[in-house]
Design an enzyme around this catalytic site. Structure first.
Site, PDB file in Angstrom:
ATOM      1  N   ALA A  62       0.856  -1.192   0.000  1.00 37.01           N
ATOM      2  CA  ALA A  62       0.000   0.000   0.000  1.00 37.01           C
ATOM      3  C   ALA A  62       0.889   1.238   0.000  1.00 37.01           C
ATOM      4  O   ALA A  62       2.028   1.192   0.478  1.00 37.01           O
ATOM      5  CB  ALA A  62      -0.895  -0.013   1.234  1.00 37.01           C
ATOM      6  N   GLY A 107       0.656  -4.986   0.948  1.00 38.15           N
ATOM      7  CA  GLY A 107      -0.428  -5.099  -0.024  1.00 38.15           C
ATOM      8  C   GLY A 107       0.013  -5.715  -1.338  1.00 38.15           C
ATOM      9  O   GLY A 107      -0.799  -6.298  -2.058  1.00 38.15           O
ATOM     10  N   GLU A 110      -0.242  -9.265  -0.726  1.00 37.75           N
ATOM     11  CA  GLU A 110      -1.679  -9.575  -0.639  1.00 37.75           C
ATOM     12  C   GLU A 110      -2.309  -9.628  -2.030  1.00 37.75           C
ATOM     13  O   GLU A 110      -3.207 -10.436  -2.281  1.00 37.75           O
ATOM     14  CB  GLU A 110      -2.378  -8.541   0.257  1.00 37.75           C
ATOM     15  CG  GLU A 110      -1.955  -8.706   1.724  1.00 37.75           C
ATOM     16  CD  GLU A 110      -2.455  -7.592   2.618  1.00 37.75           C
ATOM     17  OE1 GLU A 110      -2.132  -6.416   2.321  1.00 37.75           O
ATOM     18  OE2 GLU A 110      -3.151  -7.868   3.596  1.00 37.75           O
ATOM     19  N   GLU A 130       3.910  -5.060   7.723  1.00 34.35           N
ATOM     20  CA  GLU A 130       3.041  -4.053   8.339  1.00 34.35           C
ATOM     21  C   GLU A 130       3.354  -3.847   9.820  1.00 34.35           C
ATOM     22  O   GLU A 130       3.256  -2.746  10.337  1.00 34.35           O
ATOM     23  CB  GLU A 130       1.563  -4.460   8.179  1.00 34.35           C
ATOM     24  CG  GLU A 130       1.004  -4.251   6.781  1.00 34.35           C
ATOM     25  CD  GLU A 130       1.215  -5.435   5.853  1.00 34.35           C
ATOM     26  OE1 GLU A 130       2.081  -6.290   6.154  1.00 34.35           O
ATOM     27  OE2 GLU A 130       0.517  -5.499   4.823  1.00 34.35           O
TER      28      GLU A 130
HETATM   29  N1  CO8 Z   1       4.513   3.311  -0.400  1.00 34.03           N
HETATM   30  C1  CO8 Z   1       4.902   4.483  -0.938  1.00 34.03           C
HETATM   31  N2  CO8 Z   1       6.092   4.675  -1.521  1.00 34.03           N
HETATM   32  C2  CO8 Z   1       6.961   3.637  -1.519  1.00 34.03           C
HETATM   33  C3  CO8 Z   1       6.618   2.373  -0.982  1.00 34.03           C
HETATM   34  C4  CO8 Z   1       5.331   2.232  -0.395  1.00 34.03           C
HETATM   35  N3  CO8 Z   1       4.900   1.079   0.093  1.00 34.03           N
HETATM   36  N4  CO8 Z   1       7.679   1.552  -1.114  1.00 34.03           N
HETATM   37  C5  CO8 Z   1       8.629   2.256  -1.750  1.00 34.03           C
HETATM   38  N5  CO8 Z   1       8.191   3.503  -1.998  1.00 34.03           N
HETATM   39  C6  CO8 Z   1       8.923   4.594  -2.663  1.00 34.03           C
HETATM   40  C7  CO8 Z   1       9.977   5.188  -1.761  1.00 34.03           C
HETATM   41  O1  CO8 Z   1       9.429   6.137  -0.880  1.00 34.03           O
HETATM   42  C8  CO8 Z   1      10.930   5.783  -2.772  1.00 34.03           C
HETATM   43  O2  CO8 Z   1      10.415   6.996  -3.242  1.00 34.03           O
HETATM   44  P1  CO8 Z   1      11.293   8.380  -3.149  1.00 34.03           P
HETATM   45  O3  CO8 Z   1      12.478   8.100  -4.046  1.00 34.03           O
HETATM   46  O4  CO8 Z   1      10.371   9.421  -3.681  1.00 34.03           O
HETATM   47  O5  CO8 Z   1      11.678   8.528  -1.722  1.00 34.03           O
HETATM   48  C9  CO8 Z   1      10.883   4.796  -3.922  1.00 34.03           C
HETATM   49  O6  CO8 Z   1       9.640   4.070  -3.760  1.00 34.03           O
HETATM   50  C10 CO8 Z   1      12.022   3.778  -3.913  1.00 34.03           C
HETATM   51  O7  CO8 Z   1      12.032   3.152  -2.648  1.00 34.03           O
HETATM   52  P2  CO8 Z   1      13.350   3.005  -1.750  1.00 34.03           P
HETATM   53  O8  CO8 Z   1      14.276   4.150  -1.989  1.00 34.03           O
HETATM   54  O9  CO8 Z   1      12.926   2.760  -0.348  1.00 34.03           O
HETATM   55  O10 CO8 Z   1      13.993   1.695  -2.397  1.00 34.03           O
HETATM   56  P3  CO8 Z   1      14.979   0.643  -1.683  1.00 34.03           P
HETATM   57  O11 CO8 Z   1      15.459  -0.246  -2.762  1.00 34.03           O
HETATM   58  O12 CO8 Z   1      15.950   1.338  -0.831  1.00 34.03           O
HETATM   59  O13 CO8 Z   1      14.004  -0.196  -0.692  1.00 34.03           O
HETATM   60  C11 CO8 Z   1      12.033  -1.433  -0.117  1.00 34.03           C
HETATM   61  C12 CO8 Z   1      12.991  -1.004  -1.242  1.00 34.03           C
HETATM   62  C13 CO8 Z   1      12.773  -2.362   0.849  1.00 34.03           C
HETATM   63  C14 CO8 Z   1      10.879  -2.196  -0.786  1.00 34.03           C
HETATM   64  C15 CO8 Z   1      11.518  -0.175   0.640  1.00 34.03           C
HETATM   65  O14 CO8 Z   1      11.062   0.761  -0.315  1.00 34.03           O
HETATM   66  C16 CO8 Z   1      10.396  -0.467   1.589  1.00 34.03           C
HETATM   67  O15 CO8 Z   1      10.617  -0.977   2.674  1.00 34.03           O
HETATM   68  N6  CO8 Z   1       9.145  -0.093   1.184  1.00 34.03           N
HETATM   69  C17 CO8 Z   1       7.986  -0.265   2.046  1.00 34.03           C
HETATM   70  C18 CO8 Z   1       7.554  -1.719   2.102  1.00 34.03           C
HETATM   71  C19 CO8 Z   1       6.390  -1.847   3.050  1.00 34.03           C
HETATM   72  O16 CO8 Z   1       6.487  -1.599   4.235  1.00 34.03           O
HETATM   73  N7  CO8 Z   1       5.237  -2.267   2.500  1.00 34.03           N
HETATM   74  C20 CO8 Z   1       4.015  -2.443   3.280  1.00 34.03           C
HETATM   75  C21 CO8 Z   1       3.171  -1.197   3.202  1.00 34.03           C
HETATM   76  S1  CO8 Z   1       1.784  -1.269   4.292  1.00 34.03           S
HETATM   77  C22 CO8 Z   1       0.672  -2.218   3.478  1.00 34.03           C
HETATM   78  O17 CO8 Z   1       0.871  -2.675   2.384  1.00 34.03           O
HETATM   79  C23 CO8 Z   1      -0.643  -2.449   4.223  1.00 34.03           C
HETATM   80  C24 CO8 Z   1      -1.750  -2.905   3.289  1.00 34.03           C
HETATM   81  C25 CO8 Z   1      -3.091  -2.836   3.958  1.00 34.03           C
HETATM   82  C26 CO8 Z   1      -3.508  -1.435   4.282  1.00 34.03           C
HETATM   83  C27 CO8 Z   1      -4.942  -1.364   4.642  1.00 34.03           C
HETATM   84  C28 CO8 Z   1      -5.391   0.065   5.043  1.00 34.03           C
HETATM   85  C29 CO8 Z   1      -6.104   0.870   4.012  1.00 34.03           C
END
Ligand code: CO8
Length: 256
Positions: A62, A107, A110, A130
């Site tokens: 998400a 997500g 998921e 999460e």
């Molecule tokens: N959301 C928004 N932006 C994201 C996300 C995300 N999930 N993941 C990555 N991005 C963005 C980063 O912010 C970054 O953007 P910017 O350059 O503008 O800062 C760009 O993508 C590249 O990401 P990274 O620089 O972080 O790339 P890395 O290679 O260093 O890391 C990772 C990759 C490990 C995947 C890292 O990006 C990460 O940990 N992302 C988040 C993963 C995460 O926690 N996902 C779970 C999200 S919560 C969820 O899915 C809940 C679902 C249910 C919700 C129900 C309620 C409505």
């Protein structure tokens, strides 16, 4: 458009195309996925292949930036919307394959769990992180993951938020297969080809028998199977399939 839908050789391809955010699921992306699934449902496609653009991620989950600063009711509605979109994918009349290359987190995993099958590349990384955000999965992860890999394994992943690599994912049944290829569409198409020659009716009834039996007693499940196998027997494709066997020729299924 952040979601592309294309059709080729009896397959539908849904591609997340938001590379700059690792294909994160904003609510706009979810809406586009929903519309694309509706189009697939009324198309002639025999299998849906779901992929993510770019080298790094299938989908990073998400959109965390969008989730912050929402109130309780907005959150609830958001979760229900995501769940409804993925439930629609789960119930598509044709099977679906998620090709997981790179990251599939939250997500994103998921989304893959709502597909009928998951195929991973050797570098794929999966998880439900999460808990690290003070959240729990909200798009079906607490329900589909235990059903797929068992309660104890699922809870270990949900409570630790740890990342699973492709080998472990294959071992615990999270993915069906690991395939080395740079092209996710090719991986999906090759996996899909084992299903495309057969009747859509039989495929639908088989999936329905399995899906409707989840959580019911064996006795009830067998009754569902008896009803649906009897229904399959009445299709023109069943008549053709059995006749072709007797006549020692390939069957010509017409999805009827
Ligand atoms: N959301 C928004 N932006 C994201 C996300 C995300 N999930 N993941 C990555 N991005 C963005 C980063 O912010 C970054 O953007 P910017 O350059 O503008 O800062 C760009 O993508 C590249 O990401 P990274 O620089 O972080 O790339 P890395 O290679 O260093 O890391 C990772 C990759 C490990 C995947 C890292 O990006 C990460 O940990 N992302 C988040 C993963 C995460 O926690 N996902 C779970 C999200 S919560 C969820 O899915 C809940 C679902 C249910 C919700 C129900 C309620 C409505």
């Amino acid at each position: 458009m952040t979601v592309q839908l294309t059709f080729e050789d009896s397959l539908a391809y849904l591609t997340l195309n938001r590379v700059e955010a690792l294909n994160a699921l904003s609510f706009d992306v979810l809406k586009e996925i929903s519309d694309a699934i509706d189009q697939v449902a009324v198309s002639d496609a025999r299998v849906l292949v779901v992929t993510g653009s770019g080298e790094k991620a299938f989908c990073a989950g998400a959109d965390i930036k969008e989730l912050a600063d929402r109130n309780l009711m907005q959150e609830r509605k958001g979760a229900e919307f995501g769940q409804a979109v993925f439930a629609k994918l789960d119930r598509l009349p044709v099977p679906s394959i998620a090709v997981v290359h790179g990251y599939a987190f939250g997500g994103g995993l998921e989304l893959a769990l709502a597909c009928t099958f998951r195929v991973a590349t050797p570098k794929a990384k999966m998880g439900l992180p999460e808990i690290k955000l003070g959240l729990i999965p909200g798009y079906g992860g607490t329900q589909r993951l235990p059903r797929l890999i068992g309660e104890a394994r699922a809870l270990e992943l949900i409570l630790s938020g740890r990342t699973v690599d492709a080998d472990e994912a294959l071992r615990i049944g999270l993915v069906n297969k690991i395939v080395e290829s740079a092209d996710a569409r090719v991986i999906g198409a090759e996996f899909a080809r084992q299903f495309t020659p057969y009747s859509r009716c039989a495929s639908l009834f088989a999936r329905e028998a399995v899906q409707r039996s989840a959580g019911v007693s064996l006795q009830e499940g067998l009754r569902i199977e008896a009803d649906l196998s009897t229904l399959a027997y009445r299709t023109a494709d069943a008549v053709e399939g059995m006749r072709a066997f007797v006549e020692k020729r390939a069957p010509q299924f017409k999805d009827a």
